[in-house]
Design a protein around this motif. Structure first.
Motif, PDB file in Angstrom:
ATOM      1  N   ALA A 303       0.819  -1.215   0.000  1.00 35.13           N
ATOM      2  CA  ALA A 303       0.000   0.000   0.000  1.00 35.13           C
ATOM      3  C   ALA A 303       0.846   1.255   0.000  1.00 35.13           C
ATOM      4  O   ALA A 303       1.870   1.344   0.686  1.00 35.13           O
ATOM      5  N   TRP A 304       0.393   2.260  -0.784  1.00 35.71           N
ATOM      6  CA  TRP A 304       0.957   3.602  -0.732  1.00 35.71           C
ATOM      7  C   TRP A 304      -0.114   4.642  -0.393  1.00 35.71           C
ATOM      8  O   TRP A 304       0.165   5.830  -0.311  1.00 35.71           O
ATOM      9  N   GLU A 305      -1.345   4.175  -0.184  1.00 30.48           N
ATOM     10  CA  GLU A 305      -2.438   5.054   0.214  1.00 30.48           C
ATOM     11  C   GLU A 305      -3.215   4.426   1.359  1.00 30.48           C
ATOM     12  O   GLU A 305      -3.270   3.200   1.490  1.00 30.48           O
ATOM     13  N   VAL A 306      -3.850   5.280   2.193  1.00 25.90           N
ATOM     14  CA  VAL A 306      -4.775   4.826   3.220  1.00 25.90           C
ATOM     15  C   VAL A 306      -5.931   5.815   3.258  1.00 25.90           C
ATOM     16  O   VAL A 306      -5.714   7.030   3.316  1.00 25.90           O
ATOM     17  N   GLU A 307      -7.138   5.321   3.140  1.00 20.39           N
ATOM     18  CA  GLU A 307      -8.342   6.148   3.112  1.00 20.39           C
ATOM     19  C   GLU A 307      -8.259   7.242   2.047  1.00 20.39           C
ATOM     20  O   GLU A 307      -8.680   8.377   2.262  1.00 20.39           O
ATOM     21  N   GLY A 308      -7.709   6.872   0.888  1.00 21.07           N
ATOM     22  CA  GLY A 308      -7.649   7.792  -0.233  1.00 21.07           C
ATOM     23  C   GLY A 308      -6.594   8.867  -0.128  1.00 21.07           C
ATOM     24  O   GLY A 308      -6.513   9.749  -0.995  1.00 21.07           O
ATOM     25  N   ARG A 309      -5.768   8.818   0.923  1.00 19.73           N
ATOM     26  CA  ARG A 309      -4.709   9.817   1.117  1.00 19.73           C
ATOM     27  C   ARG A 309      -3.348   9.138   1.030  1.00 19.73           C
ATOM     28  O   ARG A 309      -3.220   7.956   1.326  1.00 19.73           O
ATOM     29  N   PRO A 310      -2.318   9.891   0.641  1.00 22.53           N
ATOM     30  CA  PRO A 310      -0.976   9.293   0.609  1.00 22.53           C
ATOM     31  C   PRO A 310      -0.593   8.743   1.976  1.00 22.53           C
ATOM     32  O   PRO A 310      -0.881   9.358   3.008  1.00 22.53           O
ATOM     33  N   LEU A 311       0.036   7.622   1.977  1.00 24.48           N
ATOM     34  CA  LEU A 311       0.443   6.989   3.221  1.00 24.48           C
ATOM     35  C   LEU A 311       1.490   7.850   3.935  1.00 24.48           C
ATOM     36  O   LEU A 311       2.512   8.195   3.334  1.00 24.48           O
ATOM     37  N   PRO A 312       1.253   8.231   5.202  1.00 22.52           N
ATOM     38  CA  PRO A 312       2.266   9.011   5.924  1.00 22.52           C
ATOM     39  C   PRO A 312       3.540   8.209   6.137  1.00 22.52           C
ATOM     40  O   PRO A 312       3.512   6.974   6.235  1.00 22.52           O
ATOM     41  N   VAL A 313       4.651   8.919   6.225  1.00 23.04           N
ATOM     42  CA  VAL A 313       5.932   8.250   6.447  1.00 23.04           C
ATOM     43  C   VAL A 313       5.899   7.442   7.745  1.00 23.04           C
ATOM     44  O   VAL A 313       6.402   6.315   7.799  1.00 23.04           O
TER      45      VAL A 313
END
Length: 341
Positions: A303-313
């Protein structure tokens, strides 16, 4: 109730059983594993009752005999056992995710402290029993036709088990009354769609990852089959999973994750599916890793997204593993390597 030797034996068995079930629970994420968490809770209730009985019976005698070293070690054991039990039941009954800030070690949940103190009990028990009481852990050989376990000891153990069930059930009822149902693992639900709480298993800091230089490599043995940057991964057809991240720190959240399936990445690396006997290791830039069976690997997402937002570092960017029905311990963050075995 059990005699002194039997009580020592029961205490040692309970500590080992609690450590074993507690460690096993770190990898138990399927609903079929609910029995493991219930067993751990009942054993904890039994230990609470056994510790109270041990202190009432043995401490006055040891003080009168002036066995200062035994008293000191016994008190350390009692405090450690009471501390880990109190932390566990505080977590169950608190009705919220309870945190403790520890200087130089960061922020830990009460459940994490419960686990670490519980593991520390094992060497303390060995130190307490080996010098003079290890022989008490060896059941005496039964006489001719006599039972190995007497009726009195069996009844005492049954009574402790009953007390354990009552304490476990009472703590669970109090927790549900205060904050509603928890997951079967004991984890407290965050609001659906919330971002996961940034945590690491050992409390280590977030690594420094340079996105421009980062690559995901796919390996088999010593051979590198493929290397992808994030842009290359995004060219593969996107996938989504709605899955529950159940952290061993004691919280759980259901999120919609976006990225690419692990199986699709392997196909892009030139592999034709995942064989039934294949193990897939997913590794982080930190060295943390997990090994997935073929069925789990087929369901996994990078995954690079969570809930339609970019995945935080802090949550694992640029890429983290989403492993449905596995505990958060195995949702590897900052993934940079996939190795087939």
């Amino acid at each position: 109730m059990p005699g002194h030797a039997s009580l020592d034996r029961i205490l040692a068995i309970l500590v080992v059983a609690l450590a074993a079930t507690g460690l096993a629970s770190l990898w138990a994420g399927r609903t079929s594993d609910a029995w493991l968490f219930a067993t751990h809770g009942v054993l904890a209730g039994m230990l609470a009752a056994a510790v109270a009985l041990k202190v009432r019976r043995s401490l006055p005698r040891a003080v009168r005999a002036r066995r200062s070293r035994r008293v000191a070690l016994g008190l350390v054991l009692t405090v450690a056992a009471s501390g880990t039990l109190a932390a566990g039941y505080l977590w169950v009954a608190a009705g919220t995710v309870a945190w403790v800030d520890i200087p130089s070690l960061g922020r830990w949940t009460v459940l994490t402290i419960h686990a670490w103190v519980g593991l520390a009990l094992l060497p303390l028990v060995v130190l307490h029993l080996v010098p003079t009481r290890w022989r008490l852990l060896r059941p005496r050989t039964a006489g001719r036709g006599g039972p190995l376990v007497s009726r009195r000891h069996a009844l005492g153990a049954a009574l402790l088990a009953s007390i354990g069930v009552v304490i476990w059930a009472g703590g669970g009822l109090l927790g549900r009354t205060r904050a509603g149902a928890t997951r079967f693992t004991g984890s407290r639900w965050l609001a659906p769609g919330s971002l996961p709480i940034p945590t690491t298993f050992l409390g280590e800091p977030v690594p420094s990852v340079q996105p421009a230089r980062w690559r995901l490599t796919v390996e088999r043995g010593e051979a590198v089959l493929a290397a992808f940057d994030l842009a290359g991964l995004r060219t593969l057809a996107g996938d989504e999973r709605t899955a529950v991240l159940d952290c061993t720190s004691g919280w759980a959240v259901e999120c919609r994750w976006g990225g690419v399936s692990l199986e699709r990445v392997l196909e892009a690396a030139g592999l034709r599916g995942i064989g039934d006997d294949t193990r897939v290791e997913v590794r982080s830039v930190t060295g943390w890793s997990t090994s997935l069976s073929a069925p789990d690997a087929r369901r996994a997402l990078l995954a690079w997204e969570v809930e339609g937002r970019p995945l935080p570092v802090a949550n694992g960017a640029p890429l983290r593993l989403v492993a449905p029905d596995r505990r958060g311990l195995e949702w590897v963050k900052w993934v940079d390597r996939i190795r087939l075995g």
